[in-house]
Design a protein around this motif. Structure first.
Motif, PDB file in Angstrom:
ATOM      1  N   TYR A 103       0.815  -1.211   0.000  1.00 30.29           N
ATOM      2  CA  TYR A 103       0.000   0.000   0.000  1.00 30.29           C
ATOM      3  C   TYR A 103       0.851   1.265   0.000  1.00 30.29           C
ATOM      4  O   TYR A 103       0.515   2.244  -0.662  1.00 30.29           O
ATOM      5  N   ASP A 104       1.969   1.251   0.715  1.00 28.02           N
ATOM      6  CA  ASP A 104       2.729   2.470   0.964  1.00 28.02           C
ATOM      7  C   ASP A 104       4.068   2.538   0.242  1.00 28.02           C
ATOM      8  O   ASP A 104       4.753   3.557   0.330  1.00 28.02           O
ATOM      9  N   TYR A 105       4.469   1.498  -0.450  1.00 27.68           N
ATOM     10  CA  TYR A 105       5.788   1.500  -1.081  1.00 27.68           C
ATOM     11  C   TYR A 105       5.848   0.495  -2.216  1.00 27.68           C
ATOM     12  O   TYR A 105       5.024  -0.414  -2.333  1.00 27.68           O
ATOM     13  N   THR A 106       6.870   0.675  -3.055  1.00 32.52           N
ATOM     14  CA  THR A 106       7.287  -0.318  -4.036  1.00 32.52           C
ATOM     15  C   THR A 106       8.794  -0.455  -3.885  1.00 32.52           C
ATOM     16  O   THR A 106       9.504   0.547  -3.770  1.00 32.52           O
ATOM     17  N   ALA A 107       9.298  -1.683  -3.874  1.00 32.30           N
ATOM     18  CA  ALA A 107      10.723  -1.906  -3.624  1.00 32.30           C
ATOM     19  C   ALA A 107      11.299  -2.883  -4.633  1.00 32.30           C
ATOM     20  O   ALA A 107      10.631  -3.817  -5.089  1.00 32.30           O
ATOM     21  N   TYR A 108      12.566  -2.661  -4.958  1.00 31.07           N
ATOM     22  CA  TYR A 108      13.317  -3.495  -5.902  1.00 31.07           C
ATOM     23  C   TYR A 108      14.617  -3.893  -5.222  1.00 31.07           C
ATOM     24  O   TYR A 108      15.275  -3.064  -4.589  1.00 31.07           O
ATOM     25  N   PHE A 109      15.003  -5.161  -5.336  1.00 26.68           N
ATOM     26  CA  PHE A 109      16.200  -5.588  -4.611  1.00 26.68           C
ATOM     27  C   PHE A 109      16.986  -6.642  -5.377  1.00 26.68           C
ATOM     28  O   PHE A 109      16.450  -7.373  -6.226  1.00 26.68           O
ATOM     29  N   GLN A 110      18.276  -6.676  -5.051  1.00 29.43           N
ATOM     30  CA  GLN A 110      19.179  -7.710  -5.554  1.00 29.43           C
ATOM     31  C   GLN A 110      20.062  -8.187  -4.400  1.00 29.43           C
ATOM     32  O   GLN A 110      20.453  -7.392  -3.544  1.00 29.43           O
TER      33      GLN A 110
END
Length: 444
Positions: A103-110
């Motif tokens: 709801y409050d964020y979008t995240a991308y990770f490696q």
């Protein structure tokens, strides 16, 4: 068995070390991007995460699901990366990558070898500004998210019920709209919708870079300035996150969800509850402990009373999700035993709550739960990816690094009186939604 568990808990309480502060360094780039570096030098591994303060609750009305849609489209390529090349490059380096939307964020990770951090920053910063989307990309990925909704929601009665209950809980706030989106709006999402959301929210001054693992703060700073620091801030970024707020809830809400696929009926209730706030986490800490006391395990109040003593239920639990930008929920669930009607198990649950409010908290139970929480907080520090996730979620939802580090001590400082005061404030039927989930009635 209970005496043995208490003895083990007491032993753990005497053996656990004092709280140690995570090795965290923070700084801001000139373009407004926040950077958090969490050092853990036990293995030559680094986790690289970029968090955007933009989730489904930030979507324009009528475009539900566009935040999650864009998350998918971010893997479609840039001027220098072909579609799919980002993930393929990470895999060639022996790493893994993914993304998620809430709801409050979008995240991308490696997660990669620490000496591959330079490459990760180069690719991630590239797609922050150079995303390329064709109409074919849009059509293909729109079909993908619609199929994802089919698998995760349409084929799952409990997921469909949760959507309906959330919509009843939040009449005006966007938390009442599913993160994945309403199907009829998802089907109409366009290239313009995705690029508009991207252009509004995907910028360094709306992002948090979290790097955790075998890294040095000075090295991370140099790389961040080289790749992310070269990207100009978005001058048109909204100065605040515009959220429609809930009006006061003055009456209990109820719903009955029937589905032929329901194998086990159950009762679910949620109450509007305050979230963790920066510099003021005490009430959220009290609610966290209340959830554990009421329904956090085999010795919790609901489990002991409903499953063991009266045997009205085969499962009972309580949940509280305090990490949220706006008002969250405190939830209860009871699954009736064979031959027990939903009304009967709901009445039994209400009796347990009433008795609990009258009797108060068992000091031994509270001490045991605090010890268990203390242990889990310490053990969680052993997971570098989990640490990066903890700080990223907190910072995108209005908390600070200091709030994250203060949280364990705040939990330990909560008193029984604090918990009962929180229970009186939150467990108000006028602020609740109660749902029954059951199979379709059989007709002749």
């Amino acid at each position: 068995m209970i005496r043995f568990a208490l003895s083990v808990a007491a032993l753990i309480a005497t053996c656990l070390p004092a709280w140690a502060t995570d090795q965290v360094t923070t700084f801001d780039l000139d373009n407004g991007m926040e950077v958090v570096v969490i050092e853990d030098h036990r293995a030559p591994v680094a986790v690289h995460m970029v968090w955007y303060r933009a989730g489904s609750a930030d979507e324009p009305v009528g475009e539900s699901g566009v935040a999650h849609f864009l998350e998918h489209l971010m893997f479609k390529g840039t001027d220098t990366l072909a579609p799919g090349e980002f993930s393929a490059t990470v895999a060639k380096q022996g790493g893994s990558d993914n993304a998620f939307t809430s709801y409050d964020y979008t995240a991308y990770f490696q997660r990669v070898a620490a000496d591959r951090l330079d490459l990760m920053m180069r690719m991630e910063s590239d797609r922050m500004v150079n995303l390329q989307l064709s109409e074919d990309n849009i059509k293909t990925e729109r079909d993908v998210i619609l199929e994802e909704r089919n698998m995760r929601v349409e084929n799952n009665p409990s997921a469909l019920f949760r959507e309906q209950k959330n919509a009843a809980q939040y009449l005006n706030h966007r938390y009442g709209v599913p993160v994945i989106g309403w199907r009829h709006e998802m089907a109409e999402l366009s290239r313009e919708d995705a690029l508009s959301f991207y252009g509004t929210y995907y910028s360094p001054n709306n992002a948090i870079l979290v790097v955790a693992g075998d890294v040095q703060p000075d090295e991370v700073r140099a790389l961040a300035e080289k790749y992310y620091g070269a990207i100009p801030a978005n001058p048109d970024l909204p100065q605040q996150r515009y959220r429609s707020q809930e009006p006061p809830q003055l009456a209990e809400r109820r719903l009955t969800y029937r589905d032929a696929r329901v194998a086990q009926p159950y009762v679910s209730r949620s109450y509007l509850a305050p979230e963790r706030d920066a510099g003021a986490q005490e009430k959220a800490a009290a609610l966290t402990l209340l959830a554990e006391i009421l329904g956090g395990g085999q010795t919790s109040v609901l489990v002991e009373k409903l499953q063991f003593e009266t045997q009205k239920a085969v499962y009972a639990a309580a949940f509280y999700g305090g990490t949220s930008l706006d008002d969250t929920t405190f939830s209860l669930i009871a699954v009736p035993s064979q031959g027990v009607a939903l009304q009967e198990v709901e009445d039994a649950m209400d009796k347990v709550l009433k008795d609990f409010m009258a009797k108060g908290i068992d000091p031994e139970q509270l001490a045991r739960i605090k010890t268990q929480i203390r242990a889990s907080e310490i053990y969680a520090r052993d997971d570098v990816e989990g640490l990066a996730n903890r700080y990223g979620r907190a910072l995108t939802q209005g908390l600070t690094v200091q709030d994250v580090q203060d949280w364990p001590d705040i939990l330990q400082a909560v008193t029984a009186d604090d918990i009962m005061a929180a229970a009186r404030d939150v467990l108000d039927r006028r602020q609740s939604v109660t749902g029954w989930v059951m199979a379709e009635e059989v007709t002749q």
